[in-house]
Scaffold this motif. Structure first.
Motif, PDB file in Angstrom:
ATOM      1  N   MET A   1     -22.344  46.635  10.170  1.00 51.80           N
ATOM      2  CA  MET A   1     -23.451  46.952   9.286  1.00 51.80           C
ATOM      3  C   MET A   1     -22.907  47.155   7.884  1.00 51.80           C
ATOM      4  SD  MET A   1     -26.030  50.196   9.389  1.00 51.80           S
ATOM      5  CE  MET A   1     -27.040  49.515  10.663  1.00 51.80           C
ATOM      6  N   ALA A   2     -23.485  46.526   6.911  1.00 49.35           N
ATOM      7  CA  ALA A   2     -23.045  46.684   5.528  1.00 49.35           C
ATOM      8  C   ALA A   2     -23.571  47.994   4.961  1.00 49.35           C
ATOM      9  CB  ALA A   2     -23.549  45.511   4.691  1.00 49.35           C
ATOM     10  N   ALA A   3     -22.725  48.689   4.238  1.00 51.33           N
ATOM     11  CA  ALA A   3     -23.099  49.991   3.694  1.00 51.33           C
ATOM     12  C   ALA A   3     -24.145  49.874   2.584  1.00 51.33           C
ATOM     13  CB  ALA A   3     -21.859  50.718   3.191  1.00 51.33           C
ATOM     14  N   SER A   4     -24.429  48.682   2.093  1.00 50.63           N
ATOM     15  CA  SER A   4     -25.406  48.519   1.015  1.00 50.63           C
ATOM     16  C   SER A   4     -26.825  48.300   1.545  1.00 50.63           C
ATOM     17  CB  SER A   4     -25.005  47.359   0.114  1.00 50.63           C
ATOM     18  OG  SER A   4     -24.984  46.174   0.863  1.00 50.63           O
ATOM     19  N   ASP A   5     -26.986  48.136   2.849  1.00 49.72           N
ATOM     20  CA  ASP A   5     -28.296  47.942   3.455  1.00 49.72           C
ATOM     21  C   ASP A   5     -29.011  49.280   3.586  1.00 49.72           C
ATOM     22  OD1 ASP A   5     -26.921  45.601   5.845  1.00 49.72           O
ATOM     23  OD2 ASP A   5     -27.657  45.252   3.840  1.00 49.72           O
ATOM     24  N   GLU A   6     -30.226  49.228   4.093  1.00 46.06           N
ATOM     25  CA  GLU A   6     -30.936  50.453   4.454  1.00 46.06           C
ATOM     26  C   GLU A   6     -30.368  50.952   5.768  1.00 46.06           C
ATOM     27  OE1 GLU A   6     -35.086  49.640   4.619  1.00 46.06           O
ATOM     28  OE2 GLU A   6     -35.244  49.322   2.478  1.00 46.06           O
ATOM     29  N   TRP A   7     -30.150  52.262   5.859  1.00 46.55           N
ATOM     30  CA  TRP A   7     -29.617  52.827   7.095  1.00 46.55           C
ATOM     31  C   TRP A   7     -29.897  54.324   7.164  1.00 46.55           C
ATOM     32  CZ3 TRP A   7     -26.311  56.579   5.637  1.00 46.55           C
ATOM     33  CH2 TRP A   7     -25.543  56.401   4.495  1.00 46.55           C
ATOM     34  N   THR A   8     -29.765  54.871   8.357  1.00 46.57           N
ATOM     35  CA  THR A   8     -29.777  56.314   8.589  1.00 46.57           C
ATOM     36  C   THR A   8     -28.633  56.615   9.533  1.00 46.57           C
ATOM     37  OG1 THR A   8     -31.315  56.146  10.437  1.00 46.57           O
ATOM     38  CG2 THR A   8     -32.278  56.564   8.279  1.00 46.57           C
ATOM     39  N   GLY A   9     -28.061  57.791   9.395  1.00 49.23           N
ATOM     40  CA  GLY A   9     -26.947  58.156  10.260  1.00 49.23           C
ATOM     41  C   GLY A   9     -26.514  59.593  10.031  1.00 49.23           C
ATOM     42  N   VAL A  10     -25.480  59.989  10.767  1.00 49.11           N
ATOM     43  CA  VAL A  10     -24.968  61.354  10.734  1.00 49.11           C
ATOM     44  C   VAL A  10     -23.544  61.346  10.184  1.00 49.11           C
ATOM     45  CG1 VAL A  10     -24.368  63.345  12.176  1.00 49.11           C
ATOM     46  CG2 VAL A  10     -26.413  62.016  12.686  1.00 49.11           C
ATOM     47  N   VAL A  11     -23.252  62.290   9.298  1.00 52.53           N
ATOM     48  CA  VAL A  11     -21.913  62.424   8.717  1.00 52.53           C
ATOM     49  C   VAL A  11     -20.949  62.912   9.801  1.00 52.53           C
ATOM     50  CG1 VAL A  11     -20.510  63.650   7.019  1.00 52.53           C
ATOM     51  CG2 VAL A  11     -22.843  62.962   6.443  1.00 52.53           C
ATOM     52  N   GLU A  12     -19.862  62.172   9.999  1.00 56.95           N
ATOM     53  CA  GLU A  12     -18.824  62.592  10.942  1.00 56.95           C
ATOM     54  C   GLU A  12     -17.660  63.270  10.238  1.00 56.95           C
ATOM     55  OE1 GLU A  12     -17.699  59.127  13.231  1.00 56.95           O
ATOM     56  OE2 GLU A  12     -19.112  59.729  14.784  1.00 56.95           O
ATOM     57  N   LYS A  13     -17.329  62.807   9.022  1.00 54.96           N
ATOM     58  CA  LYS A  13     -16.138  63.302   8.324  1.00 54.96           C
ATOM     59  C   LYS A  13     -16.282  63.056   6.831  1.00 54.96           C
ATOM     60  CE  LYS A  13     -11.207  62.240   8.095  1.00 54.96           C
ATOM     61  NZ  LYS A  13     -10.168  61.353   8.580  1.00 54.96           N
ATOM     62  N   LYS A  14     -15.768  63.997   6.032  1.00 54.19           N
ATOM     63  CA  LYS A  14     -15.720  63.840   4.583  1.00 54.19           C
ATOM     64  C   LYS A  14     -14.274  63.576   4.177  1.00 54.19           C
ATOM     65  CE  LYS A  14     -17.595  67.175   2.184  1.00 54.19           C
ATOM     66  NZ  LYS A  14     -18.122  68.449   1.688  1.00 54.19           N
ATOM     67  N   SER A  15     -14.073  62.746   3.149  1.00 55.59           N
ATOM     68  CA  SER A  15     -12.726  62.510   2.637  1.00 55.59           C
ATOM     69  C   SER A  15     -12.806  62.156   1.164  1.00 55.59           C
ATOM     70  CB  SER A  15     -12.036  61.384   3.416  1.00 55.59           C
ATOM     71  OG  SER A  15     -12.761  60.180   3.287  1.00 55.59           O
ATOM     72  N   ARG A  16     -11.681  62.302   0.493  1.00 54.26           N
ATOM     73  CA  ARG A  16     -11.584  61.885  -0.903  1.00 54.26           C
ATOM     74  C   ARG A  16     -10.163  61.445  -1.165  1.00 54.26           C
ATOM     75  NH1 ARG A  16     -12.273  67.772  -3.752  1.00 54.26           N
ATOM     76  NH2 ARG A  16     -10.413  68.648  -2.846  1.00 54.26           N
ATOM     77  N   ALA A  17     -10.024  60.516  -2.110  1.00 53.46           N
ATOM     78  CA  ALA A  17      -8.702  59.990  -2.426  1.00 53.46           C
ATOM     79  C   ALA A  17      -8.711  59.389  -3.822  1.00 53.46           C
ATOM     80  CB  ALA A  17      -8.296  58.926  -1.411  1.00 53.46           C
ATOM     81  N   ALA A  18      -7.551  59.372  -4.446  1.00 63.71           N
ATOM     82  CA  ALA A  18      -7.365  58.741  -5.747  1.00 63.71           C
ATOM     83  C   ALA A  18      -6.508  57.496  -5.526  1.00 63.71           C
ATOM     84  CB  ALA A  18      -6.713  59.697  -6.723  1.00 63.71           C
ATOM     85  N   TYR A  19      -7.120  56.431  -5.044  1.00 61.68           N
ATOM     86  CA  TYR A  19      -6.390  55.214  -4.694  1.00 61.68           C
ATOM     87  C   TYR A  19      -5.661  54.600  -5.878  1.00 61.68           C
ATOM     88  CZ  TYR A  19      -9.242  55.511  -0.498  1.00 61.68           C
ATOM     89  OH  TYR A  19      -9.844  55.957   0.641  1.00 61.68           O
ATOM     90  N   ASP A  20      -6.269  54.667  -7.053  1.00 58.43           N
ATOM     91  CA  ASP A  20      -5.653  54.063  -8.230  1.00 58.43           C
ATOM     92  C   ASP A  20      -4.929  55.089  -9.096  1.00 58.43           C
ATOM     93  OD1 ASP A  20      -7.749  55.428  -9.354  1.00 58.43           O
ATOM     94  OD2 ASP A  20      -8.813  53.660 -10.051  1.00 58.43           O
ATOM     95  N   GLY A  21      -4.900  56.334  -8.668  1.00 58.90           N
ATOM     96  CA  GLY A  21      -4.211  57.380  -9.397  1.00 58.90           C
ATOM     97  C   GLY A  21      -4.999  57.973 -10.547  1.00 58.90           C
ATOM     98  N   ALA A  22      -6.146  57.404 -10.849  1.00 59.74           N
ATOM     99  CA  ALA A  22      -6.933  57.890 -11.984  1.00 59.74           C
ATOM    100  C   ALA A  22      -8.336  58.345 -11.588  1.00 59.74           C
ATOM    101  CB  ALA A  22      -7.042  56.797 -13.040  1.00 59.74           C
TER     102      ALA A  22
ATOM    103  N   VAL B   1     -19.870  57.758   8.318  1.00 62.50           N
ATOM    104  CA  VAL B   1     -21.220  57.910   8.844  1.00 62.50           C
ATOM    105  C   VAL B   1     -21.327  57.168  10.168  1.00 62.50           C
ATOM    106  CG1 VAL B   1     -23.671  57.436   8.423  1.00 62.50           C
ATOM    107  CG2 VAL B   1     -22.195  58.102   6.530  1.00 62.50           C
ATOM    108  N   ARG B   2     -21.873  57.846  11.184  1.00 65.28           N
ATOM    109  CA  ARG B   2     -22.191  57.214  12.467  1.00 65.28           C
ATOM    110  C   ARG B   2     -23.656  56.820  12.371  1.00 65.28           C
ATOM    111  NH1 ARG B   2     -19.380  54.998  16.317  1.00 65.28           N
ATOM    112  NH2 ARG B   2     -17.878  56.672  16.009  1.00 65.28           N
ATOM    113  N   PHE B   3     -23.888  55.493  12.247  1.00 62.45           N
ATOM    114  CA  PHE B   3     -25.245  54.986  12.091  1.00 62.45           C
ATOM    115  C   PHE B   3     -26.021  55.145  13.399  1.00 62.45           C
ATOM    116  CE2 PHE B   3     -22.731  52.303   9.084  1.00 62.45           C
ATOM    117  CZ  PHE B   3     -23.230  52.863   7.919  1.00 62.45           C
ATOM    118  N   ASP B   4     -27.336  55.066  13.292  1.00 61.36           N
ATOM    119  CA  ASP B   4     -28.200  55.234  14.465  1.00 61.36           C
ATOM    120  C   ASP B   4     -27.960  54.172  15.534  1.00 61.36           C
ATOM    121  OD1 ASP B   4     -29.286  57.478  13.296  1.00 61.36           O
ATOM    122  OD2 ASP B   4     -31.105  56.475  12.604  1.00 61.36           O
TER     123      ASP B   4
END
Length: 67
Positions: free
Chosen positions: A1-22, A30-33
């Motif tokens: 499923m593409a994340a740009s479509d319409e969807w509903t789901g439940v958050v399983e985990k939060k994360s953050r990262a600075a992939y480019d260093g800036a 998200v676990r979709f329905d």
């Protein structure tokens, strides 16, 4: 499923990262329905207010939001 479509789901985990260093990218897994899961980028405000187990809704042309 593409994340740009319409969807509903439940958050399983939060994360953050600075992939480019800036730039800090905030993502949630998200676990979709339909049972599939995907990492989805979310705005900072939403990332700060949600926790695992919260339900999200994504409508076409809009950012994800809490349901």
């Amino acid at each position: 499923m593409a994340a740009s479509d319409e969807w509903t789901g439940v958050v399983e985990k939060k994360s953050r990262a600075a992939y480019d260093g800036a730039n800090l990218y905030r993502q949630v897994t998200v676990r979709f329905d339909d049972g599939t899961a995907c990492k989805v980028r979310v705005p900072r405000g939403l990332w700060k207010e949600i926790e695992a187990g919260d339900r999200l809704v994504k409508e076409a042309g809009a950012d994800p939001r809490r349901a």
